[in-house]
Design a protein around this motif. Structure first.
Motif, mmCIF file in Angstrom:
data_model
loop_
_atom_site.group_PDB
_atom_site.id
_atom_site.type_symbol
_atom_site.label_atom_id
_atom_site.label_comp_id
_atom_site.label_asym_id
_atom_site.label_seq_id
_atom_site.Cartn_x
_atom_site.Cartn_y
_atom_site.Cartn_z
ATOM 1 N N THR A 1 32.935 48.394 36.115
ATOM 2 C CA THR A 1 33.286 47.448 37.173
ATOM 3 C C THR A 1 33.309 46.034 36.623
ATOM 4 O O THR A 1 32.349 45.594 35.985
ATOM 5 C CB THR A 1 32.273 47.530 38.329
ATOM 6 N N ASP A 2 34.422 45.329 36.861
ATOM 7 C CA ASP A 2 34.498 43.917 36.494
ATOM 8 C C ASP A 2 34.693 43.094 37.757
ATOM 9 O O ASP A 2 34.525 43.606 38.873
ATOM 10 C CB ASP A 2 35.598 43.675 35.454
ATOM 11 N N ILE A 3 35.049 41.825 37.639
ATOM 12 C CA ILE A 3 35.140 40.971 38.826
ATOM 13 C C ILE A 3 36.301 41.351 39.731
ATOM 14 O O ILE A 3 36.346 40.939 40.895
ATOM 15 C CB ILE A 3 35.263 39.484 38.435
ATOM 16 N N ALA A 4 37.242 42.141 39.225
ATOM 17 C CA ALA A 4 38.399 42.538 40.024
ATOM 18 C C ALA A 4 38.259 43.938 40.608
ATOM 19 O O ALA A 4 39.081 44.355 41.413
ATOM 20 C CB ALA A 4 39.670 42.460 39.178
ATOM 21 N N GLY A 5 37.219 44.664 40.196
ATOM 22 C CA GLY A 5 37.044 46.031 40.682
ATOM 23 C C GLY A 5 36.770 46.988 39.540
ATOM 24 O O GLY A 5 36.142 46.629 38.544
ATOM 25 N N LYS A 6 37.268 48.200 39.665
ATOM 26 C CA LYS A 6 37.017 49.221 38.650
ATOM 27 C C LYS A 6 38.143 49.230 37.618
ATOM 28 O O LYS A 6 39.306 49.044 37.955
ATOM 29 C CB LYS A 6 36.880 50.599 39.301
ATOM 30 N N VAL A 7 37.760 49.460 36.374
ATOM 31 C CA VAL A 7 38.742 49.525 35.297
ATOM 32 C C VAL A 7 38.320 50.623 34.330
ATOM 33 O O VAL A 7 37.140 50.795 34.035
ATOM 34 C CB VAL A 7 38.868 48.166 34.567
ATOM 35 N N GLU A 8 39.284 51.380 33.862
ATOM 36 C CA GLU A 8 39.019 52.466 32.932
ATOM 37 C C GLU A 8 39.137 51.937 31.506
ATOM 38 O O GLU A 8 40.148 51.335 31.133
ATOM 39 C CB GLU A 8 40.014 53.608 33.164
ATOM 40 N N VAL A 9 38.086 52.147 30.729
ATOM 41 C CA VAL A 9 38.033 51.630 29.363
ATOM 42 C C VAL A 9 37.732 52.773 28.402
ATOM 43 O O VAL A 9 37.243 53.833 28.815
ATOM 44 C CB VAL A 9 36.947 50.536 29.234
ATOM 45 N N PRO A 10 37.990 52.601 27.108
ATOM 46 C CA PRO A 10 37.645 53.647 26.143
ATOM 47 C C PRO A 10 36.147 53.933 26.154
ATOM 48 O O PRO A 10 35.333 53.014 26.300
ATOM 49 C CB PRO A 10 38.081 53.047 24.804
ATOM 50 N N ALA A 11 35.781 55.187 26.015
ATOM 51 C CA ALA A 11 34.364 55.541 25.971
ATOM 52 C C ALA A 11 33.676 54.860 24.798
ATOM 53 O O ALA A 11 32.523 54.428 24.900
ATOM 54 C CB ALA A 11 34.209 57.058 25.874
ATOM 55 N N GLU A 12 34.382 54.740 23.689
ATOM 56 C CA GLU A 12 33.848 54.067 22.505
ATOM 57 C C GLU A 12 34.924 53.151 21.929
ATOM 58 O O GLU A 12 35.629 53.517 20.991
ATOM 59 C CB GLU A 12 33.397 55.088 21.457
ATOM 60 N N PRO A 13 35.072 51.948 22.487
ATOM 61 C CA PRO A 13 36.118 51.042 22.004
ATOM 62 C C PRO A 13 35.909 50.673 20.540
ATOM 63 O O PRO A 13 34.786 50.423 20.106
ATOM 64 C CB PRO A 13 35.977 49.822 22.921
#
Length: 347
Positions: free
Chosen positions: A59-71
């Motif tokens: 969760t960021d300031i704009a809502g939910k975002v999908e990110v790499p499990a291990e960037p």
């Protein structure tokens, strides 16, 4: 010296906010973080992660975002996230300009040493989107209030973007916890937060008398030493003063820009008398010549209560705290400044 006990926010508010943010960051990784083998639903389809890579939802300031499990390839298009990443043992592959400077008032030297050779992608207020893409990132951090029109969408077309904010008292703490959660290191960032809070509480108690009875003004000069302005609570230049519960002088008429946490209007030297509502004056680390040469010739300045009482001090270096470990170092420096102030107040 004249002392006042102005009204202030309840001292527990900042701690409650941090505890809530800690819980949120943990939930972002442990609860809301759902790992999958699909990149569907991510903000951006680019980057080195590619289709089929495992992802987490944060969760960021704009809502939910999908990110790499291990960037693996992180680009920071903001001023703040690189320091937090370094503290977590993660080196970004792209940063904004300025990390090649060893100016002690910009950041502690260890961040310069860690990032001086990192590829640059423009400034935080004027990005080079093509340079970002060339780094083939799988995750991007951005403080979106500084992005120009259309840039967020372009960045999201390159890789998932975690949107950050730094405005308001304690906002930098929320931002730092968010960065830790986004790279899967909530446990580590929470430990760093706890060390910072413990040190802040120590100073708050140690210098309670000075902090509770006096209003401070942290000021700097504008172009050509012909203007000046002050930083209010919540500004990114004064986070450690916020952390120890300092009370800031209120803006006078004509100073406030109408934006919470924003620096005051830049005023002429003829208006320096507006600082007469401050008991303690703190000038920016690099503003010594402005005080010793320019203001020393100003009669109004010399007659300010704080100046006449000898309550003018140099602020700490690298005050734009960008991580908890940086903040803890800044609190150690602040201990020295507060010791000077306390000694002078007793004289």
């Amino acid at each position: 010296m004249t002392t006042r006990r102005p009204s202030a926010l309840p001292p527990s508010r900042s701690r409650r906010r941090l505890l809530a943010a800690l819980a949120l960051s943990a939930a972002a990784v442990l609860g809301a973080s759902s790992c999958s083998a699909s990149g569907e639903g991510a903000q951006g389809g680019g980057g080195s992660a590619g289709k089929g890579a495992a992802t987490r939802t944060v969760t960021d300031i704009a809502g939910k975002v999908e990110v790499p499990a291990e960037p693996k390839r992180i680009v920071s298009v903001d001023f703040y996230s690189p320091a937090t990443l370094v503290d977590l043992g993660v080196k970004p592959v792209g940063v904004v300009e300025g990390f090649d400077s060893d100016d002690p008032d910009l950041r502690p030297k260890r961040y310069h040493d860690a990032l001086k050779d990192t590829a640059t992608i423009g400034t935080y207020y004027e990005l080079n989107i093509e340079a970002v893409a060339q780094q083939n990132p799988d995750l991007i951090f951005a403080e979106t209030r500084f992005l120009r029109k259309g840039e967020l969408k372009r960045l999201q077309g390159i890789a998932p973007v975690v949107q950050l904010d730094a405005a308001g008292v304690g906002a930098w703490k929320d931002r730092t916890l968010m960065i830790g959660a986004a790279v899967g290191k909530s446990a580590e960032i929470e430990k760093q937060a706890a060390v910072f809070e413990k040190r802040a509480d120590e100073l708050k108690k140690k210098y309670a008398d000075v902090l509770e009875k006096n209003r401070i003004a942290v000021f700097a000069y504008g172009q050509d030493h012909s203007t000046w302005g002050t930083y209010p609570a919540g500004h990114f230049y004064v986070p450690v003063w916020d952390a120890v519960g300092a009370t800031f002088r209120p803006f006078t008429e004509g100073e406030h820009k109408g934006v919470e946490g924003s620096v005051s209007e830049w005023l002429s030297l003829e208006q320096i008398g507006k600082l007469d509502n401050a008991d303690i004056l703190l000038y920016a680390y690099g503003a010594g010549d402005f005080v010793d040469k320019t203001l020393a010739r100003n009669t109004v300045w010399k007659n300010l209560p704080a100046v006449k009482n000898g309550m003018v001090f140099r602020n700490i270096p690298a005050s734009v705290v960008s991580s908890f470990e940086w903040g803890t170092e800044s609190l150690d420096a602040l201990d020295g400044v507060l010791a000077e102030i306390s000694e002078k107040a007793k004289a």
